[in-house]
Design a protein around this motif. Structure first.
Motif, PDB file in Angstrom:
ATOM      1  N   MET A 271       0.841  -1.165   0.000  1.00  0.00           N
ATOM      2  CA  MET A 271       0.000   0.000   0.000  1.00  0.00           C
ATOM      3  C   MET A 271       0.886   1.229   0.000  1.00  0.00           C
ATOM      4  O   MET A 271       1.929   1.252   0.623  1.00  0.00           O
ATOM      5  N   SER A 272       0.471   2.290  -0.704  1.00  0.00           N
ATOM      6  CA  SER A 272       1.212   3.547  -0.659  1.00  0.00           C
ATOM      7  C   SER A 272       0.256   4.674  -0.267  1.00  0.00           C
ATOM      8  O   SER A 272      -0.946   4.594  -0.462  1.00  0.00           O
ATOM      9  N   ILE A 273       0.826   5.717   0.309  1.00  0.00           N
ATOM     10  CA  ILE A 273       0.041   6.872   0.694  1.00  0.00           C
ATOM     11  C   ILE A 273       0.390   8.037  -0.214  1.00  0.00           C
ATOM     12  O   ILE A 273       1.226   7.896  -1.114  1.00  0.00           O
ATOM     13  N   ASP A 274      -0.213   9.188  -0.013  1.00  0.00           N
ATOM     14  CA  ASP A 274      -0.134  10.321  -0.935  1.00  0.00           C
ATOM     15  C   ASP A 274       1.239  10.603  -1.527  1.00  0.00           C
ATOM     16  O   ASP A 274       1.368  10.788  -2.714  1.00  0.00           O
ATOM     17  N   ASN A 275       2.260  10.632  -0.711  1.00  0.00           N
ATOM     18  CA  ASN A 275       3.581  10.992  -1.223  1.00  0.00           C
ATOM     19  C   ASN A 275       4.342   9.799  -1.802  1.00  0.00           C
ATOM     20  O   ASN A 275       5.517   9.906  -2.078  1.00  0.00           O
ATOM     21  N   GLY A 276       3.664   8.672  -1.967  1.00  0.00           N
ATOM     22  CA  GLY A 276       4.280   7.496  -2.555  1.00  0.00           C
ATOM     23  C   GLY A 276       4.992   6.599  -1.567  1.00  0.00           C
ATOM     24  O   GLY A 276       5.565   5.590  -1.955  1.00  0.00           O
ATOM     25  N   THR A 277       4.972   6.956  -0.290  1.00  0.00           N
ATOM     26  CA  THR A 277       5.604   6.132   0.735  1.00  0.00           C
ATOM     27  C   THR A 277       4.935   4.768   0.789  1.00  0.00           C
ATOM     28  O   THR A 277       3.711   4.678   0.860  1.00  0.00           O
ATOM     29  N   LYS A 278       5.709   3.726   0.736  1.00  0.00           N
ATOM     30  CA  LYS A 278       5.171   2.367   0.829  1.00  0.00           C
ATOM     31  C   LYS A 278       4.954   2.016   2.293  1.00  0.00           C
ATOM     32  O   LYS A 278       5.835   2.212   3.121  1.00  0.00           O
ATOM     33  N   VAL A 279       3.787   1.510   2.603  1.00  0.00           N
ATOM     34  CA  VAL A 279       3.446   1.140   3.968  1.00  0.00           C
ATOM     35  C   VAL A 279       3.072  -0.336   3.976  1.00  0.00           C
ATOM     36  O   VAL A 279       2.146  -0.747   3.277  1.00  0.00           O
ATOM     37  N   ASP A 280       3.799  -1.111   4.762  1.00  0.00           N
ATOM     38  CA  ASP A 280       3.554  -2.552   4.859  1.00  0.00           C
ATOM     39  C   ASP A 280       2.593  -2.830   6.005  1.00  0.00           C
ATOM     40  O   ASP A 280       2.893  -2.539   7.160  1.00  0.00           O
ATOM     41  N   LEU A 281       1.439  -3.387   5.692  1.00  0.00           N
ATOM     42  CA  LEU A 281       0.432  -3.700   6.705  1.00  0.00           C
ATOM     43  C   LEU A 281       0.455  -5.163   7.120  1.00  0.00           C
ATOM     44  O   LEU A 281      -0.295  -5.561   8.006  1.00  0.00           O
ATOM     45  N   SER A 282       1.323  -5.963   6.507  1.00  0.00           N
ATOM     46  CA  SER A 282       1.297  -7.406   6.745  1.00  0.00           C
ATOM     47  C   SER A 282       1.590  -7.793   8.194  1.00  0.00           C
ATOM     48  O   SER A 282       1.041  -8.764   8.693  1.00  0.00           O
ATOM     49  N   GLY A 283       2.421  -7.042   8.885  1.00  0.00           N
ATOM     50  CA  GLY A 283       2.753  -7.385  10.263  1.00  0.00           C
ATOM     51  C   GLY A 283       2.052  -6.511  11.290  1.00  0.00           C
ATOM     52  O   GLY A 283       2.425  -6.509  12.459  1.00  0.00           O
ATOM     53  N   ALA A 284       1.053  -5.777  10.849  1.00  0.00           N
ATOM     54  CA  ALA A 284       0.376  -4.844  11.750  1.00  0.00           C
ATOM     55  C   ALA A 284      -0.340  -5.584  12.876  1.00  0.00           C
ATOM     56  O   ALA A 284      -0.960  -6.622  12.662  1.00  0.00           O
ATOM     57  N   HIS A 285      -0.240  -5.028  14.069  1.00  0.00           N
ATOM     58  CA  HIS A 285      -0.951  -5.551  15.243  1.00  0.00           C
ATOM     59  C   HIS A 285      -2.091  -4.586  15.523  1.00  0.00           C
ATOM     60  O   HIS A 285      -1.883  -3.464  15.976  1.00  0.00           O
TER      61      HIS A 285
END
Length: 78
Positions: free
Chosen positions: A1-15
Motif C-alpha cells: 500500500m502507498s500513501i499520498d507521497n508514494g511512501t510504501k506502507v507494509d500492513l502485513s505485520g500490523a498488530h
C-alpha cells in the motif's frame, strides 16, 4: 500500500488493537475502529467489523493533529 507521497506502507505485520473494553474487548472484528502503529510512525485505522477492507493510513503529523483535536473536543457533537 502507498500513501499520498508514494511512501510504501507494509500492513502485513500490523498488530491491530481496539479501544473497546468489557467482555468483547479481546474479540477481533467486534468493534467499529481498530488502530495499528506502523513503521516510521505511520498509523493505520480500519473498520474492525471489516478487517479485510480498506485502511486509512495517517502520517505521524496527521495522527498528532487528529488526536489533539479529539483531546480538545473538536469532534464532539453539539
Amino acid at each position: 500500500m502507498s500513501i499520498d507521497n508514494g511512501t510504501k506502507v507494509d500492513l502485513s505485520g500490523a498488530h491491530w488493537v481496539s479501544g473497546a473494553d468489557g467482555a468483547s474487548a479481546g474479540v477481533p472484528g467486534t468493534h467499529n475502529v481498530e488502530i495499528a502503529m506502523l513503521a516510521d510512525g505511520h498509523v493505520g485505522m480500519r473498520d474492525g467489523k471489516n478487517p479485510d477492507g480498506p485502511v486509512l493510513v495517517f502520517t505521524p503529523g496527521e495522527w498528532a493533529a487528529f488526536t489533539a483535536g479529539v483531546r480538545d473536543g473538536e469532534f464532539d457533537r453539539p
